[in-house]
Design an enzyme around this catalytic site. Structure first.
Site, PDB file in Angstrom:
ATOM      1  N   TYR A 241       0.785  -1.229   0.000  1.00  0.00           N
ATOM      2  CA  TYR A 241       0.000   0.000   0.000  1.00  0.00           C
ATOM      3  C   TYR A 241       0.823   1.289   0.000  1.00  0.00           C
ATOM      4  CZ  TYR A 241      -3.692  -3.295   1.089  1.00  0.00           C
ATOM      5  OH  TYR A 241      -4.569  -4.358   1.041  1.00  0.00           O
TER       6      TYR A 241
ATOM      7  N   ASN B  17     -13.471   2.803  -2.371  1.00  0.00           N
ATOM      8  CA  ASN B  17     -12.571   1.678  -2.103  1.00  0.00           C
ATOM      9  C   ASN B  17     -13.155   0.939  -0.905  1.00  0.00           C
ATOM     10  OD1 ASN B  17     -10.538  -0.100  -1.328  1.00  0.00           O
ATOM     11  ND2 ASN B  17      -8.896   1.325  -1.801  1.00  0.00           N
TER      12      ASN B  17
ATOM     13  N   HIS C  11     -15.127  -7.895  -1.172  1.00  0.00           N
ATOM     14  CA  HIS C  11     -15.210  -9.319  -1.465  1.00  0.00           C
ATOM     15  C   HIS C  11     -16.274 -10.045  -0.652  1.00  0.00           C
ATOM     16  CE1 HIS C  11     -11.398  -8.049  -3.070  1.00  0.00           C
ATOM     17  NE2 HIS C  11     -11.019  -7.740  -1.856  1.00  0.00           N
TER      18      HIS C  11
ATOM     19  N   ASP D 285     -25.708  -3.814  -2.727  1.00  0.00           N
ATOM     20  CA  ASP D 285     -27.106  -3.386  -2.810  1.00  0.00           C
ATOM     21  C   ASP D 285     -27.239  -1.878  -2.607  1.00  0.00           C
ATOM     22  OD1 ASP D 285     -27.873  -6.013  -3.240  1.00  0.00           O
ATOM     23  OD2 ASP D 285     -28.635  -6.316  -1.193  1.00  0.00           O
TER      24      ASP D 285
ATOM     25  N   HIS E 101      -9.076   0.233  -6.169  1.00  0.00           N
ATOM     26  CA  HIS E 101      -8.238  -0.524  -5.236  1.00  0.00           C
ATOM     27  C   HIS E 101      -6.788  -0.136  -5.469  1.00  0.00           C
ATOM     28  CE1 HIS E 101     -11.542  -2.944  -3.859  1.00  0.00           C
ATOM     29  NE2 HIS E 101     -11.918  -3.039  -5.122  1.00  0.00           N
TER      30      HIS E 101
ATOM     31  N   SER F 189      -4.014  -1.829  -4.527  1.00  0.00           N
ATOM     32  CA  SER F 189      -3.253  -2.980  -5.018  1.00  0.00           C
ATOM     33  C   SER F 189      -4.019  -3.633  -6.162  1.00  0.00           C
ATOM     34  CB  SER F 189      -3.031  -3.996  -3.895  1.00  0.00           C
ATOM     35  OG  SER F 189      -4.259  -4.593  -3.507  1.00  0.00           O
TER      36      SER F 189
ATOM     37  N   ARG G 206      -9.553 -12.463  -3.096  1.00  0.00           N
ATOM     38  CA  ARG G 206      -9.638 -11.048  -3.469  1.00  0.00           C
ATOM     39  C   ARG G 206      -9.981 -10.838  -4.942  1.00  0.00           C
ATOM     40  NH1 ARG G 206      -7.570  -8.103   0.904  1.00  0.00           N
ATOM     41  NH2 ARG G 206      -6.035  -9.259   2.133  1.00  0.00           N
TER      42      ARG G 206
END
Length: 144
Positions: free
Chosen positions: A22, A71, A77, A84, A97, A99, A108
């Site tokens: 990150y 993000n 996941h 929703d 994201h 990464s 992931r």
């Protein structure tokens, strides 16, 4: 134009957690760079580690902002409820994201929210937020 960046769980630890994945910059300092780069638009920011708070924020801004850069962190996941919530709002959402989720653990690779988003940006580090904002600006310009 009014955009909000919403970050999910553990993204409050950017700059201190898993720096090889990150990076070493915290999001607040990066946000200042984004605001300077996109000085002609309003950029708000929200972060929460709590699924329900993220859903509440999506509901709150999802009818009166021009765009959302989202993000979802680990909830990407696992959260049907966030998917929703995105489906229920009018504001376009760009999923980002830091990464490359497809180069990481298999769990992931699946995003439950992508199908409800305008698009997915993954693996470009913090620059993915710039890309998401640029998309929202271009999309807004095309629809005016």
């Amino acid at each position: 134009m009014k955009i909000i960046i919403i970050n999910g769980p553990n993204l409050n630890l950017l700059g201190t957690r898993e720096k090889t994945i990150y990076g070493n910059q915290n999001f607040e300092s990066y946000l200042e760079k984004l605001k300077a780069e996109f000085s002609g638009i309003s950029i708000d920011y929200y972060q929460s580690n709590v699924e329900g708070e993220l859903i509440n924020k999506l509901h709150e801004v999802g009818f009166n902002y021009d765009g959302i850069v989202f993000n979802g962190g680990g909830y990407t996941h696992t959260s049907v409820a966030i998917s929703d919530a995105i489906a229920a709002i009018n504001t376009p959402v760009v999923e980002v994201h830091i990464s490359n989720i497809h180069a990481r653990e298999e769990f992931r690779h699946l995003s439950l929210i992508t199908k409800e988003c305008a698009g997915l940006i993954t693996g470009f580090g913090l620059y993915g937020y710039n890309m998401g904002i640029n998309y929202l600006i271009e999309n807004q310009t095309q629809t005016e």
